[in-house]
Design an enzyme around this catalytic site. Structure first.
Site, PDB file in Angstrom:
ATOM      1  N   GLU A   1     -19.542   6.162   8.076  1.00 18.57           N
ATOM      2  CA  GLU A   1     -20.900   6.329   8.602  1.00 18.57           C
ATOM      3  C   GLU A   1     -21.864   6.318   7.433  1.00 18.57           C
ATOM      4  OE1 GLU A   1     -23.032   9.010  12.086  1.00 18.57           O
ATOM      5  OE2 GLU A   1     -20.911   9.228  11.627  1.00 18.57           O
TER       6      GLU A   1
ATOM      7  N   GLU B   1     -20.989  19.948   9.934  1.00 17.91           N
ATOM      8  CA  GLU B   1     -21.637  19.242  11.035  1.00 17.91           C
ATOM      9  C   GLU B   1     -21.633  20.081  12.308  1.00 17.91           C
ATOM     10  OE1 GLU B   1     -21.416  14.812  13.097  1.00 17.91           O
ATOM     11  OE2 GLU B   1     -19.641  15.621  12.094  1.00 17.91           O
TER      12      GLU B   1
END
Length: 905
Positions: A485, A757
């Site tokens: 990502e 996260e």
């Protein structure tokens, strides 16, 4: 007695004034010290005053600018200007010339002495201001590339410089990434150049002073390229060639000789190309280096390149080239192994003790053909084995093949990894700590903020916030640095932007990135999910993500007082608000895709509706109003009076539509979540008479979850701010100090060294959250830092003096803390605040930089309860009492250091 007291107070003031020393330092041109490659035709100058006395203010300045090497050749003399402005003074002389170097000085007058203070000398060098200034041509490899592995191409040029060299400047960019050498020495300590931008519209070039690298006589240039963001794998679904299939170099060297002539060495069809040791390099997957294929001495003069291929001249555009505005990525901290061990599966592991972003430098001695593989991971499995499932498709593996003989040193060139642990395979011999060094890399922004407290877990939280920022600020604000990502997610960036501006000077970093936000903004005004946008036109327009276009410019204006950021981004801000308006019905924005309150609290087996689901369109309406308000703010600063009236009318309608759609007459929101009430209260969506009861509902909601937060990415940044604003300071402190899931300190208790996260990336039983989305270095939840700095310790700025020209210092003392302190390096100097609880009293220390003022708001029942340096505040000539109400004493202070003591009984 009163006369004696006045004399006692006055003497130190007079002595301080008499012996106060003022100096002028920290000279900046366009927010950077001595920049090379300035594109602004009217660059702005800033400086700091330092004074040992109190209440020092600049009264006038005089700036002189001259072409480097000849002070008599003035290009601007401002004359004496009566002003206290010491930041962002624009150049106003004759036209600056492309590529030329200039020097400047400033004289400053202050209110302490009739004589001016002289600064040192600052320098700056202009970039290439016209497309026609580029004499170089784009070149590509002249051989047929391996289209699968795509080994890194190497370009070479030999030349002579037979006259005395006065100066030499290199201008370089690439399609891909580049590393450049002259005569075998690296041109700079920057990595991953030319950086990542919206390449189709903005491609950065870098400028380097390389005078010290050139020889009289024979010289050689060597440049290696990597696929990088331009054509490498980036984004999801194994995206390749997002910006093009080519890999290309643009290189221009300008050499000025003592006889006044200038010679150019440029990329053209005379260069040579080949491949070498770097056989494969991808950002996600890692790098393969075969040292047996090294071209020894290839960047030195007289190297035999007769077997190399030529190059192809390409016709890539030059009109998209822009000078680099922000700091480059550099090597920063290094880490030695904390432990070396073997897993139950038999793997050899090295633990560096810190989740970081960069690579590992390895020393090794072995046989030719020995192959070492280094794999990277953030965490170890519950059973003690190496864990990489959360990296998804990213291999994150570096492979080194030895040439044999003497000791060799390996590290990658065009990739990086997010890791705390590495698995080493194929290493010849024992793994010894001295042979492995983890190297952190990130954009080299100055560290500006510090925070400490009496709570060790909260101090570790601050450490984690800072390392989350370091690991994800690699030229763009990425969401995560380890999996497939590593994209510039706009939602994460806006949520964290104010916190980021405390920890580091992100002024230039975000100025650059915001230009890419505008460049990638769709014709409709919609803003992509990620910038630079590699996901396509359909991935855009989510509330709380696209609002980065309004939130970050305003936060940067508050933090740095730079009006130009608002000027640059104003059309982008308007376009985004225009998109929301266009997609609303009766001023209600209730259509389109939205991420919502991303990663909010939701139990695994949610049978009784504990999941904190907030209506996505309720959230969208809140951010619609917020962006409109920020646009109004910007319009007022810029003097756009017509826009102010128009958008104030729009804001009224947007809030009215919110009340009609999402609020019951009794004041209950249709989504009774923490995030719903936080956003509605923080953005003033509710009628004033319903706000207190809404705050009560919020507080009760927090308590109903056992004093735990349930917010996701969009609610978290504002949660403690709202609680504090409406009188629930104790509850805000309870949330900060909560140690069980979900909370900020739960990951700390679980051993985190960065922000996760998810609130429960590692569950209490040691198992992991779903690997499809479980990064252990993801800064968004670190937005609590903003509350710690601005509210807990109390360092803030007023809008009538943004950038801390007029600072607000209001500590909020609470929780189980006995002490807290923070300092911030502003453009004016050090601003700091600390408080300490003593028996029956509180001590507060503040420092205010010269040429600024501060309103200090102290928790005290009366002025009589406050002393400064042991003397009553009342009657102190350095202190003006503004107000005494509601348990606070407000004071107006000039620059200097102050020590307050407040009696609590």
């Amino acid at each position: 007695m009163k006369k004696l007291l006045c004399i006692i107070i006055t003497i130190p003031v007079l002595l301080g004034t008499l012996f106060a020393q003022t100096s002028v330092t920290h000279l900046l041109t366009e927010n950077r010290p001595d920049p090379v490659g300035v594109e602004e035709r009217l660059p702005r100058f800033s400086w700091q005053l330092h004074s040992s006395g109190r209440n020092t203010m600049q009264t006038a300045y005089s700036i002189q600018v001259w072409q480097s090497g000849n002070k008599k050749n003035l290009v601007w003399n401002s004359g004496k200007v009566n002003s206290d402005q010491s930041v962002y003074i624009p150049y106003a002389g004759s036209a600056l010339q492309s590529g030329k170097k200039y020097q400047w000085q400033v004289q400053v007058w202050d209110n302490k002495s009739p004589e001016p203070t002289q600064s040192g000398t600052g320098t700056f060098q202009m970039g290439l201001l016209q497309v026609g200034d580029w004499k170089a041509q784009w070149i590509e490899p002249g051989y047929v590339e391996d289209s699968v592995l795509r080994p890194s191409p190497m370009f070479r040029k030999q030349f002579r410089a037979d006259k005395k060299i006065i100066s030499a400047t290199a201008f370089i960019t690439a399609h891909g990434l580049y590393e450049a050498q002259i005569n075998g020495k690296r041109i700079s300590d920057a990595y991953f150049t030319p950086g990542w931008t919206a390449y189709q519209k903005r491609l950065q070039y870098q400028v380097y002073d390389v005078t010290h690298l050139l020889n009289k006589g024979a010289n050689a240039i060597g440049v290696t390229l990597g696929s990088g963001w331009y054509r490498g794998v980036i984004g999801f679904s194994n995206n390749r060639n997002v910006y093009g299939k080519d890999i290309a170099l643009l290189f221009q060297l300008a050499i000025t000789y003592s006889d006044g002539t200038t010679a150019y060495v440029v990329s053209d069809n005379s260069w040579k190309s080949t491949t070498g040791a770097i056989r494969y390099s991808e950002i996600y997957n890692g790098e393969t280096i075969d040292a047996r294929l090294e071209q020894k001495g290839w960047a030195l003069p007289d190297y035999d390149d007769s077997k190399w291929s030529g190059v192809k001249v390409a016709s890539h555009p030059l009109n998209t080239l822009v000078a680099t505005y922000n700091e480059p990525i550099r090597k920063k901290e290094t880490f030695q192994p904390k432990r070396i061990f073997k897993t139950p599966a038999g793997d050899q592991i090295i633990d560096f003790g810190q989740n970081l972003v960069g690579w590992v430098s390895i020393k090794v001695k072995g046989q030719a053909g020995d192959k070492i593989q280094v794999s990277h991971a953030e965490v170890m499995e519950k059973n003690g084995n190496f864990y990489t499932t959360n990296l998804r498709a990213a291999k994150a593996q570096d492979t080194y093949i030895l040439k044999g003989g003497e000791e060799e040193i390996f590290e990658p060139h065009f990739t990086w990894h997010g890791f705390q642990f590495i698995k080493v395979e194929g290493y010849p011999g024992e793994l010894k700590p001295e042979n492995f060094t983890a190297v952190a890399l990130y954009s080299d922004m100055p560290m500006t903020g510090s925070f400490s407290s009496s709570n060790g877990l909260v101090n570790q939280l601050q450490h984690n916030i800072q390392w989350g920022q370091k690991g994800n600020f690699l030229d763009v604000p990425t969401d995560c640095p380890q999996r497939d990502e590593r994209l510039g997610w706009t939602g994460d960036a806006q949520a964290f932007s104010r916190t980021a501006a405390f920890n580091m000077n992100v002024h230039s970093f975000f100025t650059k990135w915001l230009k890419d936000v505008e460049a990638d903004q769709l014709p409709t005004g919609s803003v992509p999910f990620v910038v630079p946008n590699v996901l396509g036109a359909g991935a855009a327009g989510s509330a709380g993500w696209a609002d980065a276009a309004t939130i970050i410019p305003w936060n940067m204006y508050l933090a740095y007082g730079d009006r130009k950021i608002l000027e640059n981004q104003y059309s982008s801000m308007k376009a985004w608000v225009g998109y929301m308006k266009q997609n609303s019905t009766s001023d209600l924005w209730n259509k389109g895709f939205h991420f919502g309150d991303w990663l909010f609290f939701r139990p695994n087996d949610d049978n009784d509706g504990k999941a904190a689901v907030t209506d996505k369109y309720l959230i969208a309406q809140c951010f619609y109003a917020h962006s409109t308000q920020l646009l109004i703010n910007a319009a007022k600063v810029l003097g756009r009076t017509d826009d102010v009236a128009s958008y104030e009318s729009l804001l009224e309608r947007v809030k009215a539509a919110f009340v009609k759609e999402y609020l019951t007459p009794s004041g209950r929101l249709v989504s009774s979540t923490q995030t719903a009430y936080v956003l509605a209260l923080n953005f003033d969506m509710l009628p004033e008479h319903l706000r207190i009861q809404a705050a009560e509902r919020l507080a009760e909601n927090v308590k109903s979850y056992g004093n735990h937060l349930t917010t996701g990415f969009l609610g978290t940044p504002y949660l403690c701010h709202v609680l504090t604003r409406f009188g629930y300071l104790d509850l805000a402190y309870t949330l900060l100090q909560q140690e069980t899931y979900p909370s900020w300190l739960y990951p700390v208790k679980m051993g985190a060294t960065t922000i996760w996260e998810r609130w429960d990336g590692i569950k209490p039983d040691g198992s992991f959250q779903v690997p499809s989305m479980n990064s252990y270095n993801h800064y968004a939840y670190g937005a609590i830092g903003d509350w710690m700095y601005r509210t807990m310790v109390g360092l803030d700025t007023y809008e009538d003096g943004t950038g801390y020209k007029h600072s607000k210092i209001q500590p909020h003392i609470g929780g189980n803390f006995t002490q807290a302190a923070a300092s911030l390096q502003t453009y004016y100097g050090t601003l700091s605040s600390s408080w300490k609880r003593m028996d029956g009293s509180i001590e507060i220390d503040v420092e205010i930089p010269a040429n600024t003022r501060s309103t200090v708001i102290i928790p005290a029942k009366s002025v009589d309860a406050v002393t400064e340096n042991g003397l009553p505040v009342a009657g102190n000539q350095d202190i003006k009492v503004l107000e005494n109400s509601n348990g606070y004493v407000s004071l107006s202070l000039g620059s200097g250091q102050y020590h307050f003591k407040i009696k609590q009984n």
